[in-house]
Write an enzyme that holds these catalytic residues in place. Structure first.
Site, short mmCIF file in Angstrom:
data_model
loop_
_atom_site.label_atom_id
_atom_site.label_comp_id
_atom_site.label_asym_id
_atom_site.label_seq_id
_atom_site.Cartn_x
_atom_site.Cartn_y
_atom_site.Cartn_z
N ARG A 122 113.81 51.98 -3.88
CA ARG A 122 112.59 51.46 -3.23
C ARG A 122 112.93 50.63 -2.00
O ARG A 122 112.26 49.65 -1.68
CB ARG A 122 111.74 50.66 -4.21
CG ARG A 122 111.48 51.42 -5.50
CD ARG A 122 110.52 50.70 -6.43
NE ARG A 122 110.48 51.39 -7.70
CZ ARG A 122 109.87 52.54 -7.94
NH1 ARG A 122 109.24 53.14 -6.96
NH2 ARG A 122 109.90 53.10 -9.13
N PRO A 125 115.74 57.25 -4.42
CA PRO A 125 117.20 57.19 -4.40
C PRO A 125 117.75 55.99 -3.63
O PRO A 125 118.94 55.69 -3.73
CB PRO A 125 117.60 58.51 -3.73
CG PRO A 125 116.43 58.82 -2.82
CD PRO A 125 115.23 58.37 -3.60
N TYR A 183 98.52 59.96 -4.67
CA TYR A 183 98.94 59.14 -3.54
C TYR A 183 97.77 59.01 -2.57
O TYR A 183 97.47 59.90 -1.79
CB TYR A 183 100.15 59.75 -2.84
CG TYR A 183 101.37 59.92 -3.71
CD1 TYR A 183 101.53 59.18 -4.88
CD2 TYR A 183 102.37 60.82 -3.37
CE1 TYR A 183 102.65 59.34 -5.68
CE2 TYR A 183 103.50 60.99 -4.16
CZ TYR A 183 103.63 60.25 -5.32
OH TYR A 183 104.74 60.42 -6.11
#
Length: 323
Positions: A207, A204, A56
């Site tokens: 997105r 969950p 990330y």
């Protein structure tokens, strides 16, 4: 905030996914100060479970998390991931779960996070070039050395999970799971329960789609990877909005928000399931955290169980690198 056990690792059942603070979504990395405030507010609310990964950024999200938890390390269960960057090949992106690469990746993660150990260390994606037994064997050595506390897998299939568990206990399997991604119901969730492995649901909120925020492909900003995601294309959007409409109807009935309803549905699936919704804003974090106290009725859960499957693949190439 309710706690659960992921293969013996105590976590809050609602965690915080930190990816979007630094990567893949529009605006990522544009307001690190607010992201740090969001992480610290999560700790204030009793959320203990933070999720990041070396890819990330790359690397910048771990640095951000490290800054945010400085002085509060004992309050946090830190999960990070390796395997999508090859340090043996000069930091090239690509699968590499060799023992040599794992050690190099972990040392970098520990340095960026400002910690002496990682609580949950995931293989981000299965490396077809390294037997899972070799990978888990290397991770087991790191557990013995105290550098990692628990081992996790992400997006692994049933055979890989069984083979990994035969080498060393796996604490958690992380996979996309939400009202529009229920593939794990068929085989993965029953398998991890059989083996005593916890389940971590990433994305969950679909997105962000399940919150009702996106009603058209034009709502996505340039540079946001969702703009190339098949489920956000106009040809699939009308179908997928039927899911959102049902979530919004249950939200109005229950007194929650669509985000809270979507999260409460995931949490209703078992006391061995944690969810890690992501956000970059304190306000959204507080909204998501309130899902911990939202109890949906049996009828409402049945309505949500009955929503149609999403149209479109989860990823444009079905070779997910991020989350």
């Amino acid at each position: 905030m309710k706690h659960i056990s992921l293969g013996g690792l105590d976590v809050t059942r609602l965690g915080l996914g930190c990816m979007g603070m630094s990567a893949f979504y529009a605006g990522a990395g544009s307001d690190d100060a607010e992201s740090v405030r969001t992480i610290r507010r999560a700790l204030d609310l009793g959320i203990t479970f933070l999720d990041t990964a070396e890819i990330y950024g790359p690397y910048t999200n771990e640095e951000l998390v490290g800054r945010a938890i400085a002085g509060r390390r004992d309050e946090v269960v830190v999960a990070t991931k390796f395997g999508n960057i090859s340090h043996r090949r000069g930091g090239e992106r690509g699968y590499d779960s060799s023992p040599e690469n794992i050690r190099a990746a972990l040392e970098g993660s520990l340095r960026r996070l400002g910690t002496g150990h990682v609580d949950l260390y995931y293989q981000h994606r299965v490396d077809p070039g390294t037997p899972i037994e070799e990978t888990v064997g290397a991770l087991a050595e790191l557990v013995q050395e105290g550098k990692i506390r628990h081992i996790g897998l992400s997006e692994a299939g049933p055979e890989t999970i069984r083979r990994a568990q035969a080498v060393h206990p796996i604490a958690a399997l992380q996979t996309e799971y939400s009202l529009w991604t229920r593939d794990a119901d068929a085989e993965i969730i029953p398998l991890v329960r059989e083996l005593g492995i916890g389940f971590v649901a990433y994305s969950p909120l679909g997105r962000g789609f399940l919150t009702g925020r996106f009603r058209s492909a034009s709502d996505l900003e340039a540079g946001d990877f969702r703009s190339s995601n098949p489920r956000f294309r106009e040809d699939n959007l009308a179908h997928n909005l039927r899911i959102v409409d049902e979530v919004e109807a249950v939200a109005e009935e229950s007194g929650g928000t669509p985000a809270q309803v979507a999260l409460a549905w995931v949490l209703s699936k078992g006391d061995d399931i944690a969810a890690i919704p992501g956000t970059t804003r304190v306000q959204r974090l507080e909204e998501n955290a309130a899902a911990d106290g939202l109890e949906l009725s049996a009828g409402q859960l049945a309505r949500l169980d009955g929503v149609p499957a999403a149209a479109g693949d989860r990823y444009a190439d079905m070779t997910p690198i991020g989350r």
